[in-house]
Design a protein around this motif. Structure first.
Motif, short mmCIF file in Angstrom:
data_model
loop_
_atom_site.label_atom_id
_atom_site.label_comp_id
_atom_site.label_asym_id
_atom_site.label_seq_id
_atom_site.Cartn_x
_atom_site.Cartn_y
_atom_site.Cartn_z
N ALA A 32 58.61 -30.74 -48.44
CA ALA A 32 57.57 -29.76 -48.16
C ALA A 32 56.88 -29.29 -49.44
N GLY A 33 57.65 -29.07 -50.49
CA GLY A 33 57.09 -28.42 -51.66
C GLY A 33 56.25 -29.28 -52.56
N THR A 151 68.95 -38.18 -43.84
CA THR A 151 68.40 -37.27 -44.84
C THR A 151 68.89 -37.63 -46.23
N ARG A 152 70.16 -38.00 -46.36
CA ARG A 152 70.72 -38.40 -47.65
C ARG A 152 69.95 -39.59 -48.24
N ILE A 153 69.65 -40.56 -47.40
CA ILE A 153 68.90 -41.74 -47.85
C ILE A 153 67.49 -41.36 -48.30
N PHE A 195 51.92 -19.67 -51.60
CA PHE A 195 51.89 -21.08 -51.23
C PHE A 195 53.17 -21.80 -51.66
N LEU A 196 53.61 -21.53 -52.88
CA LEU A 196 54.78 -22.23 -53.41
C LEU A 196 56.07 -21.77 -52.75
N PHE A 197 56.08 -20.55 -52.20
CA PHE A 197 57.27 -20.11 -51.47
C PHE A 197 57.55 -21.04 -50.30
N PHE A 198 56.48 -21.58 -49.73
CA PHE A 198 56.62 -22.59 -48.67
C PHE A 198 57.55 -23.72 -49.09
N ALA A 199 57.54 -24.02 -50.40
CA ALA A 199 58.34 -25.12 -50.91
C ALA A 199 59.82 -24.81 -50.98
N PHE A 200 60.17 -23.52 -51.03
CA PHE A 200 61.57 -23.14 -51.22
C PHE A 200 62.29 -22.82 -49.92
N ALA A 201 61.59 -22.89 -48.81
CA ALA A 201 62.16 -22.35 -47.57
C ALA A 201 63.18 -23.28 -46.91
N GLY A 202 63.43 -24.44 -47.46
CA GLY A 202 64.31 -25.39 -46.80
C GLY A 202 65.76 -24.96 -46.69
N TYR A 203 66.23 -24.08 -47.58
CA TYR A 203 67.64 -23.69 -47.50
C TYR A 203 67.94 -22.92 -46.22
N ALA A 204 66.88 -22.45 -45.52
CA ALA A 204 67.11 -21.79 -44.23
C ALA A 204 67.74 -22.75 -43.23
N ARG A 205 67.43 -24.03 -43.38
CA ARG A 205 68.00 -25.01 -42.46
C ARG A 205 69.52 -25.03 -42.54
N ILE A 206 70.08 -24.77 -43.72
CA ILE A 206 71.53 -24.74 -43.87
C ILE A 206 72.12 -23.58 -43.07
N ALA A 207 71.49 -22.42 -43.18
CA ALA A 207 72.01 -21.25 -42.48
C ALA A 207 71.89 -21.40 -40.97
N ALA A 282 58.56 -36.52 -47.12
CA ALA A 282 57.99 -35.87 -45.95
C ALA A 282 58.82 -36.13 -44.71
N LEU A 283 59.34 -37.34 -44.57
CA LEU A 283 60.21 -37.64 -43.43
C LEU A 283 61.49 -36.83 -43.49
N GLY A 284 62.06 -36.70 -44.70
CA GLY A 284 63.28 -35.90 -44.84
C GLY A 284 63.05 -34.46 -44.46
N ALA A 285 61.91 -33.90 -44.90
CA ALA A 285 61.59 -32.51 -44.54
C ALA A 285 61.40 -32.37 -43.04
#
Length: 418
Positions: A32-33, A151-153, A195-207, A282-285
């Motif tokens: 995303a970022g 996702t790892r790949i 805009f750049l905060f959009f790039a950091f939001a992926g850790y929400a997926r862990i929670a 992009a596919l991983g995101a």
């Protein structure tokens, strides 16, 4: 050896270890970022995007600490939707969940378009993006371990391509790099941070996957902070190298910034590597977003904040398959009607509200469940509010309208239930 017990009916299975959780977070953030948010950030702040990156990273860190200690106390699917309900009440929880679902649904469409933009000619972008959404939706419905493996790949391929881009960015310079960008202003820096905060939001997926992580009280906090730290280092290297190669004006005007960096070499192969890496990122995101939205939708459906039909868990694969299939169809529709930059602002609006509720929830935790200084939750909440009001007006208006639709839906449902 005795086989692990099957989860009870309607529950998800704990199959993700620390490495899996970190990779899912990285897959969400990196795609995303780097390939979507740097150009609009440069258009807003020019070279000041580096200050915006630091600011966004700090607010993301505050949010990450709040999310980590909440996830340790409430290790179930749903993320801040659950935390808001438990700590603040049903309505704040609903606002968080609804903001996450609609915001990340929009960014799922944006990531599908990003993938297709790098992978195929312009005439094929929309059809291929829709096919990608359908394919990854099917992968998610086959089980969370398959999601983590793919996702790892994809993350490995993405990081290889980014390494190439960073080396080229520091060693080559385009003729246009000397052109001045927009003037650096405090408002522009704050907007770039939004805009750049959009790039950091992926850790929400862990929670949001707390119900599927092994030993969640230990694993989730470590995974969130590890994924965020790795992403911040990668972002900083890419931002500095891209500014060196293209300059603020060149970065702001580039539709595919890292491809433009690769073009500074004059050779063909770097562009091919970057396109493959961008498509993989992009596919991983997209893959991780579909998984995260499905889990939040599951939690909301369990409480009837979404139709109860979405609460079904597949008896064999232990995933919220109805929620994910419905989400896939909605994203396909959005792909047909949306564009990339508009989706970023809209998504940032929803995600910032989501983390605002997370920080307020963490503020209320008692000392026994608090792992980080309480002031971080306060700074995170204030930072989210500041970034929301500096987003483009169109993104704010669209976000308010969609939020009002969700609130109206729940108000009607609660009244009918009474």
């Amino acid at each position: 050896m005795t086989a692990p017990a099957s989860p009870p009916s309607g529950a998800l299975a704990r199959r993700l270890n620390l490495g899996d959780a970190v990779v899912i977070g990285l897959g969400s953030m990196i795609g995303a970022g780097i390939f979507a948010s740097f150009a609009p950030a440069a258009a807003a702040a020019g070279a000041g995007l580096l200050i915006g990156l630091v600011l966004a990273g700090f607010i993301a860190f505050c949010n990450a600490t709040s999310s980590a200690q909440l996830a340790a106390q409430y290790p179930t699917s749903g993320g801040t939707y659950v935390y808001g309900r438990e700590r603040l009440g049903a309505w704040p929880g609903f606002v968080a969940g609804w903001s996450f679902v609609v915001g990340k649904t929009a960014s799922s469409a944006a990531m599908a378009i990003t993938f297709a933009t790098y992978a195929v000619p312009a005439a094929w972008v929309k059809p291929v993006a829709i096919l990608a959404v359908l394919a990854l939706t099917v992968v998610n419905t086959l089980g969370i371990t398959r999601t983590a493996l793919l996702t790892r790949i994809l993350v490995a391929v993405s990081l290889l391509a980014l390494t190439v881009a960073i080396v080229i960015g520091f060693s080559h310079t385009a003729a246009s790099a000397a052109a001045p960008g927009v003037a650096v202003t405090p408002y522009g820096v704050l907007q770039s941070a939004g805009f750049l905060f959009f790039a950091f939001a992926g850790y929400a997926r862990i929670a949001t996957m707390g119900e599927e992580v092994v030993n969640p009280a230990r694993t989730i906090p470590r995974a969130i902070t590890t994924a965020l730290a790795i992403a911040l280092v990668v972002y900083a290297l890419v931002a500095v190298s891209a500014l060196h190669a293209l300059g603020p004006a060149g970065l702001a005007s580039a539709t595919a910034p890292l491809s433009a960096v690769a073009d500074t070499t004059g050779a063909a192969w770097p562009g091919v590597v970057i396109r493959i890496g961008a498509a993989a990122a992009a596919l991983g995101a997209l893959l991780a977003m579909i998984a995260g939205i499905g889990r939040t939708s599951l939690a909301m459906a369990r409480n009837r904040d979404l139709p109860g039909w979405f609460a079904a868990v597949h008896p064999r694969f232990h995933v919220p398959y109805r929620a994910e299939l419905a989400l896939g169809l909605v994203v396909c529709v959005l792909v047909a009607v949306t564009d990339l930059r508009g989706a970023i602002g809209f998504s940032s609006f929803g995600v910032l509200l989501y983390y605002f509720v997370a920080n307020l929830s963490a503020w209320t935790q008692d000392r026994a469940n608090r792992r980080y200084p309480r002031v971080l939750a306060l700074l995170g909440a204030l930072g989210c509010l500041v970034l929301v009001v500096t987003l483009p007006l169109g993104s704010i208006v669209a976000g308010v309208v969609v939020l009002a639709v969700g609130v109206g839906y729940r108000a009607v449902r609660v009244r009918l239930a009474r």
